[in-house]
Design a protein around this motif. Structure first.
Motif, PDB file in Angstrom:
ATOM      1  N   GLY A 180       1.950   0.043   6.887  1.00 40.73           N
ATOM      2  CA  GLY A 180       2.810  -1.031   6.426  1.00 40.73           C
ATOM      3  C   GLY A 180       3.200  -2.004   7.514  1.00 40.73           C
TER       4      GLY A 180
ATOM      5  N   THR B 218       0.839  -6.690  -1.901  1.00 37.84           N
ATOM      6  CA  THR B 218       1.491  -5.546  -2.544  1.00 37.84           C
ATOM      7  C   THR B 218       1.837  -5.831  -3.996  1.00 37.84           C
ATOM      8  OG1 THR B 218       2.401  -4.813  -0.433  1.00 37.84           O
ATOM      9  CG2 THR B 218       3.456  -3.982  -2.422  1.00 37.84           C
TER      10      THR B 218
ATOM     11  N   TYR C 291      -7.186  -1.358   0.808  1.00 38.03           N
ATOM     12  CA  TYR C 291      -6.346  -0.470  -0.011  1.00 38.03           C
ATOM     13  C   TYR C 291      -7.061   0.819  -0.401  1.00 38.03           C
ATOM     14  CZ  TYR C 291      -3.269   1.111  -3.765  1.00 38.03           C
ATOM     15  OH  TYR C 291      -2.429   1.861  -4.549  1.00 38.03           O
TER      16      TYR C 291
ATOM     17  N   LYS D 189       5.110   1.855  -1.359  1.00 38.44           N
ATOM     18  CA  LYS D 189       4.146   2.715  -0.673  1.00 38.44           C
ATOM     19  C   LYS D 189       4.358   4.185  -1.034  1.00 38.44           C
ATOM     20  CE  LYS D 189       1.977   0.883   2.015  1.00 38.44           C
ATOM     21  NZ  LYS D 189       0.757   0.086   1.823  1.00 38.44           N
TER      22      LYS D 189
END
Length: 780
Positions: free
Chosen positions: A633, A404, A689, A722
């Motif tokens: 997540g 992330t 992603y 997110k």
């Protein structure tokens, strides 16, 4: 295909073993395309059948006409030059001179007169003039010349396709001699030009003459001729020694069979010769020879104000047209032997781009946008960007590793929309790779260096090693940097940037914090030791002692990861106001707190433009008759989907039947599913992603939840990154919020953003039912 195969076939043919030669040529035809070896095959068959002289030329031409030797026949193949005398049976001895002409009335007479004066016997060459473009009287000049010089075989033809490339292709299709040479209609050649070239011709070679430049004021030395002269002096004609001459239309003699196998691009406005000859050389790997100066073989090239070498700088010519050539060059398939040659040609084109952008830095975004549309390679982007960048990004974790922190750093680079160099660390063994992540930053990154230090979040020795290597890497280009940007969740980023700042204080250092580092999510201080000597040796201790700030001298890694940016950076970025307040509240020195506040900037996590959500074609099956909830997540002690599932448990059976919760998580095995939710819950591995961005647009709602900090922290300093990705998808977002958090205070109008408080199961269930009912109404 290896040259030994062709040589063996030729050897068998010369020995009279036509059957063996035929077998080899047919095998090569299967590998490379029959059209390339059609003549060889037919000649062997004729020899076998009749055991007499070669087939009449006209019959061979009739057969090969049905399978013209075009580039598509051998597309994406890598062959050696076909050294075969049989190929010559197609063509008469001598030279085909090809002259494309557009508005050439003012200059073509001198060009033709120079051909009339050739010492080569007139029967040994033909002249093909291809007119394309508007009528300007050139045709009358040609007709008059033909009448006055009947001994010269002059063919005048018109091609309706405008462009020098199309004209040369047309001329090549009409060539009947064993060799071809190209002359522009405003150039001319010496008396011994054709004879000198032909005297040095070997069917496996391309012959290069000398070249001289001229303009309206006289003659002058050509830089290309300097290459040619040096190659002669060195005694070795290597590709790299005559690289400019190789891809020039002028001053060379090419075997016709080879020349016809490649097509000039008619789409390029300039540089079609570079692409044509790069393809030819990469495909056939011919040898080059140079005519001796005593042979008087000179090509006189007119240098005009609008010629390639003297073209006024413009975005159209120096950027757009050069990038269009780059795209064509990058399509050429080659083996390792030829890659360096092609890369050299690509770099030469990109040199025009760089020189223009250095003078016009404000047009870099325009370059980036156009290059993205053309989809040039990462290597080409890097070649340009490393010359244009003055900012160094230090991001310990960075694409293509899946993390992330690294992805958010990439998004920040995209948001800033300028070229950067990047130093990161290997994350091998710690993070998985996703090479598609490089598509995010490809247009922005110049010099990219991945440090090979042991990857670690909290091991000081590993971080110290990274810092040392990162500074060494940065110092290779330190003179061009004005700014350094570092982003931490991973502490190594800030420590390396701090080292650069203290060594080079003129650097403007921007430090960004993704989250508080000193205190973890459970409210516990991270008490990891570091080497206090490192602070002293590198000058930090002395600099702080000279300042007015009072700082705890304990050698704690995460403490100093916050303190060094506070004391030395020029700007400090926080991702939300609560994070800023939480981190500054831990500072006891009011002077230092004031310094940070003066330099603080709050920037939320960037949201990518919509085009990034279209980069992947990933398709995740969803039942359109269901209300599809998406969650992406990891799960932590203080962040999960407990409220979501509790809400699902109390909605009506009718509503429950419609709801599907799709979870994408790195550890799907850790999700314990109550059997009563078997029909509602679908647990998946986390997707790459770009696939996540694509599929996020498909759900009815996306769920994001706060990290719970009640009774742990006085304020919630976290805002899920997110969320920024969800917002860009255009899909409605359902936020499960902690009261008073940044997520709770976020103001986005429904129906695109709805929220319920963590722990308020009835409110969450009410929202779930309302959204599901709206979906039922929509599909009914």
């Amino acid at each position: 295909m290896k040259i030994s195969h062709v040589a063996l076939a030729l050897k068998k043919y010369r020995e009279g073993n036509y059957s063996a030669a035929l077998k080899i040529y047919k095998h090569l035809g299967i590998q490379m395309g029959e059209a390339l070896f059609l003549v060889n095959i037919r000649m062997c068959e004729r020899r076998i059948d009749e055991q007499k002289s070669v087939m009449p030329l006209k019959k061979i031409e009739a057969e090969i006409k049905t399978k013209e030797l075009k580039q598509e026949n051998i597309k994406n193949k890598q062959v050696s030059f076909i050294e075969t005398e049989i190929f010559d049976a197609l063509y008469k001895n001598g030279v085909s001179v090809i002259i494309p002409s557009c508005k050439g009335a003012g200059t073509i007479k001198k060009c033709l007169d120079s051909l009339a004066l050739q010492t080569l016997t007139k029967k040994d060459f033909e002249v093909i003039v291809i007119l394309n473009g508007e009528h300007d009287g050139t045709e009358n000049i040609l007709s008059k010349f033909k009448n006055e010089n009947p001994e010269i075989n002059l063919l005048i033809t018109r091609n309706e396709l405008v462009g020098a490339g199309a004209a040369r292709n047309h001329g090549l299709s009409l060539a009947t001699r064993k060799f071809v040479t190209f002359i522009d209609d405003d150039d001319f050649v010496s008396k011994g030009f054709l004879q000198g070239l032909l005297a040095h011709s070997i069917h496996s070679d391309i012959v290069i003459s000398n070249i001289k430049d001229f303009n309206d004021f006289g003659f002058f030395e050509s830089s290309i001729n300097q290459q040619i002269d040096k190659a002669v002096i060195d005694g070795q004609v290597k590709y790299e020694s005559i690289t400019s001459a190789i891809t020039l239309n002028a001053c060379k003699l090419v075997p016709t069979g080879i020349a016809k196998s490649i097509q000039y691009s008619n789409q390029l406005k300039s540089g079609e010769d570079v692409v044509y000859f790069t393809k030819l050389v990469s495909l056939f790997k011919p040898c080059f020879s140079i005519v001796n100066k005593e042979n008087d073989a000179i090509y006189y090239r007119r240098v005009k104000d609008n010629s390639v070498s003297r073209q006024p700088k413009s975005f159209e010519f120096n950027v757009k047209q050069r990038l269009e050539v780059v795209v064509e060059l990058e399509k050429i398939v080659s083996n390792d032997e030829m890659k360096a040659f092609i890369i050299g040609k690509v770099n030469s084109q990109l040199g025009f781009v760089n020189r223009y952008l250095l003078e016009n830095p404000g047009e870099w975004v325009k370059f980036k946008d156009f290059a993205e549309r053309l989809d040039i390679s990462p290597r080409a982007f890097q070649y340009v960007n490393e010359k244009q960048s003055n900012t160094l990004v230090i991001s310990y974790c960075f694409p293509p590793y899946i993390d992330t922190a690294g992805i958010v750093c990439a998004k920040r680079i995209i948001q800033n929309n300028k070229p950067v160099d990047v130093i990161s660390n290997t994350m091998k063994g710690v993070r998985e790779r996703d090479d598609s992540l490089w598509d995010l930053v490809k247009p922005y990154v110049g010099n990219f260096q991945e440090i090979q230090a042991f990857p670690s979040f909290a091991n000081w020795k590993a971080i110290e090693d990274f810092c040392k290597k990162a500074v060494t890497a940065a110092e290779r280009n330190i003179e061009k940097y004005t700014d350094v940007y570092s982003r931490s969740m991973w502490p190594g980023s800030h420590f390396a940037a701090a080292l650069l700042k203290i060594k080079y204080p003129k650097l403007r250092w921007v430090a960004e914090f993704s989250d508080p580092l000193r205190i973890d999510v459970q409210g516990q201080e991270r008490l990891i030791d570091m080497d206090s000597a490192w602070l002293a040796v590198n000058g930090f201790t002395n600099a702080i002692e000279k300042s007015v700030f009072k700082i705890d001298g304990k050698a704690r890694l995460f403490y100093w990861c916050e303190m060094l940016p506070y004391v030395f950076s020029d700007q400090i970025i926080f991702t939300n106001e609560s994070q800023k307040a939480y981190m500054l509240n831990m500072l006891s020195d009011h002077g230092l707190k004031s310094r940070v506040e003066e330099r603080a900037l709050v920037l939320s996590h960037p949201t990518l433009p919509e085009k990034f959500y279209r980069l992947s074609n990933f398709n995740y099956p969803l039942e359109k008759s269901k209300f599809n909830i998406g969650y992406f997540g990891s799960f932590y002690v203080n962040r999960g989907i407990g409220d979501l599932m509790k809400s699902l448990a109390i909605v009506s059976d009718e509503i429950k039947e419609i709801i599907r919760v799709h979870i994408f998580t790195p550890s799907p095995e850790s999700v314990n599913v109550d059997h009563k939710f078997n029909n509602n819950l679908l647990v998946n591995e986390i997707v790459p992603y770009l696939d996540f961005l694509a599929v996020s647009k498909s759900f009815d709602v996306l769920v994001v939840n706060d990290t719970e900090t009640k009774n742990i922290k006085w304020i919630n300093p976290y805002l899920p990154s997110k969320l920024s990705d969800y917002i860009g998808s255009g899909t409605p977002v359902w936020a499960l919020c902690e009261e008073g958090s940044e997520l709770d205070r976020l103001k986005i109008a429904p129906p695109f953003f709805v929220k319920s408080r963590i722990g308020d199961i009835h409110e969450s269930a009410r929202l779930m039912m309302k959204m599901t009912e709206l979906k039922i109404e929509k599909i009914s």
